[in-house]
Each structure stands twice: as structure tokens, then as C-alpha cells.
Design a protein around this motif. Structure first.
Motif, short mmCIF file in Angstrom:
data_model
loop_
_atom_site.label_atom_id
_atom_site.label_comp_id
_atom_site.label_asym_id
_atom_site.label_seq_id
_atom_site.Cartn_x
_atom_site.Cartn_y
_atom_site.Cartn_z
N ALA A 260 -1.77 4.78 7.87
CA ALA A 260 -2.35 4.78 6.53
C ALA A 260 -3.08 3.46 6.25
O ALA A 260 -4.17 3.46 5.66
CB ALA A 260 -1.26 5.01 5.49
N ILE A 261 -2.50 2.35 6.67
CA ILE A 261 -3.15 1.05 6.45
C ILE A 261 -4.44 0.96 7.25
O ILE A 261 -5.48 0.52 6.72
CB ILE A 261 -2.18 -0.09 6.82
N LEU B 217 -6.35 3.45 8.36
CA LEU B 217 -7.34 4.36 7.79
C LEU B 217 -7.91 3.83 6.48
O LEU B 217 -9.10 3.99 6.20
CB LEU B 217 -6.73 5.74 7.58
N THR B 218 -7.08 3.20 5.67
CA THR B 218 -7.56 2.63 4.41
C THR B 218 -8.56 1.51 4.67
O THR B 218 -9.63 1.47 4.05
CB THR B 218 -6.39 2.10 3.58
N LEU B 219 -8.23 0.61 5.58
CA LEU B 219 -9.16 -0.48 5.90
C LEU B 219 -10.45 0.05 6.52
O LEU B 219 -11.55 -0.41 6.18
CB LEU B 219 -8.48 -1.47 6.85
N TRP B 220 -10.34 1.03 7.41
CA TRP B 220 -11.53 1.60 8.04
C TRP B 220 -12.43 2.26 7.00
O TRP B 220 -13.65 2.06 7.02
CB TRP B 220 -11.10 2.60 9.11
N SER B 221 -11.85 3.03 6.09
CA SER B 221 -12.69 3.72 5.10
C SER B 221 -13.30 2.73 4.12
O SER B 221 -14.44 2.93 3.67
CB SER B 221 -11.89 4.79 4.37
N ALA B 222 -12.59 1.67 3.78
CA ALA B 222 -13.15 0.67 2.87
C ALA B 222 -14.33 -0.05 3.53
O ALA B 222 -15.38 -0.24 2.91
CB ALA B 222 -12.08 -0.32 2.46
N SER C 136 -17.27 2.35 3.79
CA SER C 136 -17.89 2.54 2.48
C SER C 136 -18.76 1.34 2.10
O SER C 136 -19.85 1.51 1.54
CB SER C 136 -16.81 2.76 1.43
#
Length: 116
Positions: free
Chosen positions: A16-17, A19-24, A27
Motif C-alpha cells: 500500500a505504501i 502504490l501510494t508513493l508510485w501513484s503520487a 500524478s
């Protein structure tokens, strides 16, 4: 059996961490300059300010969190890191809710129009 469940939970947390960093980051890279200001509202500045406020608030509330042991189900819980982490999330929630309420009151009161 408990070790397997803990491993799965830690693996999911790490995923989850990541994926969150990758998507941020994705974006931020795909955003163009036209999205910085939307309807005369500095959306990029607000987003950066909110992210900075969250990080600073998490850091400060962790550093200022309590260290005293807790009595949970009749047993003393003395793991300092997790006690401070729980305090961090609870206090950060309180601070961010107060900031949101103040922002709504400020936005609806019309004071920002008088300041310009």
C-alpha cells in the motif's frame, strides 16, 4: 499461524505504501501547468500545503506523543513506539479536523473577500 498473518499484514502495508508513493509521483509527473490554477483557485498550492501540513502534523504529534504504559485487557502495554504511533494518529486526526472546520468557516464567512 500468527507469524504468517503478521507477514501478510506487513506485506500488504508495504504494498500500500509503495502504490501510494508510485501513484503520487505519477500524478505529479502527468499534471500540466494548466491544472495549477482552476477557476482562479490555486489548486496546486492548496494540494502542496495540505500535504506539507499532514507530514508536519504527523511528525510533531509523533514526537510529542505520550510514553507512559497503558493497561489493556488487564495487561500492561509498554511498547513505546506503538503507544506514540497511536497518539500520533489520534492527535493528527483532531488537528486536521480543526483545521478543516476553521477553513470552512473562513471560506464561508466572506473574510477572504474583504482581505483582497
Amino acid at each position: 499461524m500468527v507469524e504468517v498473518l503478521l507477514f501478510i499484514v506487513y506485506a500488504m502495508l508495504l504494498a500500500a505504501i509503495v502504490l501510494t508513493l508510485w501513484s503520487a509521483l505519477r500524478s505529479l509527473r502527468q499534471r500540466d501547468k494548466s491544472q495549477r490554477v482552476v477557476n482562479n483557485i490555486p489548486a496546486a498550492k492548496i494540494a502542496c500545503g495540505a500535504a506539507l501540513l499532514l507530514v508536519v502534523c504527523l511528525l510533531l504529534t509523533f514526537l510529542l506523543g505520550g510514553r507512559s504504559s497503558m493497561l489493556i485487557n488487564g495487561l500492561a502495554y509498554t511498547h513505546t513506539f506503538w503507544i506514540k504511533a497511536a497518539d500520533m494518529f489520534i492527535n493528527t486526526t483532531f488537528v486536521l479536523v480543526i483545521v478543516a472546520v476553521v477553513g470552512v468557516v473562513f471560506g464561508t464567512s466572506g473574510i477572504n473577500r474583504r482581505l483582497k
